[in-house]
Design a protein around this motif. Structure first.
Motif, PDB file in Angstrom:
ATOM      1  N   ARG A 172       0.862  -1.180   0.000  1.00  0.00           N
ATOM      2  CA  ARG A 172       0.000   0.000   0.000  1.00  0.00           C
ATOM      3  C   ARG A 172       0.901   1.233   0.000  1.00  0.00           C
ATOM      4  NH1 ARG A 172      -1.530   3.612   3.603  1.00  0.00           N
ATOM      5  NH2 ARG A 172      -0.665   2.412   5.349  1.00  0.00           N
ATOM      6  N   ARG A 220      -1.654  -1.209  -4.202  1.00  0.00           N
ATOM      7  CA  ARG A 220      -2.515  -0.045  -4.375  1.00  0.00           C
ATOM      8  C   ARG A 220      -1.684   1.207  -4.184  1.00  0.00           C
ATOM      9  NH1 ARG A 220      -8.033   1.854  -1.121  1.00  0.00           N
ATOM     10  NH2 ARG A 220      -8.409   3.692  -2.435  1.00  0.00           N
ATOM     11  N   ASP A 256      -5.526   6.951  -8.109  1.00  0.00           N
ATOM     12  CA  ASP A 256      -5.801   5.840  -7.198  1.00  0.00           C
ATOM     13  C   ASP A 256      -5.957   4.586  -8.042  1.00  0.00           C
ATOM     14  OD1 ASP A 256      -6.644   4.074  -5.240  1.00  0.00           O
ATOM     15  OD2 ASP A 256      -7.891   5.553  -4.214  1.00  0.00           O
ATOM     16  N   GLU A 304      -5.150   0.166  -8.361  1.00  0.00           N
ATOM     17  CA  GLU A 304      -4.765  -1.095  -7.737  1.00  0.00           C
ATOM     18  C   GLU A 304      -4.458  -2.124  -8.809  1.00  0.00           C
ATOM     19  OE1 GLU A 304      -7.628  -3.316  -5.253  1.00  0.00           O
ATOM     20  OE2 GLU A 304      -6.016  -3.362  -3.760  1.00  0.00           O
ATOM     21  N   ARG A 335      -2.079   5.360  -4.143  1.00  0.00           N
ATOM     22  CA  ARG A 335      -3.001   6.490  -4.073  1.00  0.00           C
ATOM     23  C   ARG A 335      -2.191   7.766  -3.891  1.00  0.00           C
ATOM     24  NH1 ARG A 335      -8.245   8.116  -3.051  1.00  0.00           N
ATOM     25  NH2 ARG A 335      -8.513   9.894  -1.645  1.00  0.00           N
ATOM     26  N   ARG A 389      -0.543  -7.893  -4.836  1.00  0.00           N
ATOM     27  CA  ARG A 389      -1.533  -6.824  -4.937  1.00  0.00           C
ATOM     28  C   ARG A 389      -0.885  -5.527  -4.474  1.00  0.00           C
ATOM     29  NH1 ARG A 389      -7.089  -6.716  -5.435  1.00  0.00           N
ATOM     30  NH2 ARG A 389      -7.086  -9.000  -5.320  1.00  0.00           N
TER      31      ARG A 389
END
Length: 295
Positions: free
Chosen positions: A138, A170, A182, A184, A172, A168
């Motif tokens: 993230r 993401r 933003d 993913e 932002r 995964r």
């Protein structure tokens, strides 16, 4: 399993003297296996010329003190670029995401803030989602109005000849209190259809360049660097963002091809910013062109 958090902060050097304003490192805290080290600037000329318009840059590289991240690791990186300072942040080597002994997920949280008049150039090496890994990243980037950002990201879906693990990420980015970008990306066994036409279209390497600069004209056609080398579908697209930003995305069969395309496109874009006119292959206008879909 490791739990670590590294912290980095810069500020504009308040000392008076001749020459352009300078940047100094105010905080440099490493937490094994995340090791931060001061380094010399060795990036492309166009990148340095763009970065140092406000202040002389300082260079820092992140190096891993051990393999991984491995399953179960919990890692964090905090970066603060002070007002009017310029940081060039890189990595010593690619990051290989590895499975752990108990099938746990590894996690990396990156929190970045760039103050007004500050500039961050972040050029990490590729992230390789090795077979069997389970990982989640993230990234949150907060830009004050007037701040500038250059970010290149590259993901390789597995090592040579293997299918990727579950990855995964993401990312932002916000400017002030307004969202700018933003997105993913998910690949591997936990993301059905990730290799289909809506995500990677079977390509092994995925990359993008995000440039945020209030002085930038927004192009509406792919930079010349993305259209060289065969003109095949999926080489790259460009998307002006709802703010002072531009996203360039590219898919490629391998990391070498991906890096070459992104670097060439980046040179075109930064040349246009520095000279006040679009570089070859870039045109002004309001019509955005969609970037590659990423699931």
């Amino acid at each position: 399993m490791h739990s670590a958090r590294a912290r980095l902060a810069t500020e504009r050097d308040p000392r008076r003297g001749g020459g352009p304003p300078r940047t100094r490192v105010r905080l440099l805290h490493s937490d094994w296996p995340l090791m931060l080290r001061r380094t010399l600037l060795a990036e492309r000329a166009a990148v340095i010329d763009w970065a140092e318009r406000e202040a002389t840059a300082t260079g820092v590289h992140l190096t891993a003190g051990g393999a991984g991240p491995c399953g179960g690791d919990r890692l964090g990186l905090e970066v603060r670029v002070g007002a009017g300072s310029t940081l060039v942040l890189g990595e010593v080597s690619a990051t290989v995401l590895l499975p752990g002994p108990h099938g746990e997920e590894s996690r990396l949280h990156i929190d970045i803030r760039v103050e007004a008049g500050g500039t961050l150039v972040w050029l990490p090496e590729p992230v390789i989602a090795a077979h069997g890994c389970r990982h989640r990243t993230r990234i949150h980037i907060a830009l004050a109005p007037g701040a500038r950002l250059l970010l290149r990201e590259e993901v390789l879906c597995g090592r040579y000849g293997e299918q990727p693990g579950a990855f995964r990420q993401r990312l932002r980015a916000v400017v002030g209190d307004r969202p700018l970008y933003d997105q993913e990306l998910a690949v591997g066994p936990d993301a059905p259809g990730w290799a289909g036409p809506a995500v990677t279209a079977g390509h092994h390497a995925i990359g993008s360049v995000l440039v945020v600069d209030p002085a930038m004209d927004l192009p509406t056609s792919p930079p010349a660097g993305l259209r060289s080398g065969g003109g095949g579908a999926g080489e790259g697209t460009v998307m002006p963002l709802a703010g002072p930003g531009l996203l360039v995305g590219s898919l490629a069969p391998d990391s070498t091809t991906l890096r070459r395309r992104l670097d060439a496109a980046l040179d075109d874009i930064l040349t246009g910013v520095l000279t006040g006119r679009p570089a070859e292959g870039l045109s002004r206008g309001p019509r955005p062109v969609s970037a590659p879909a990423r699931g």
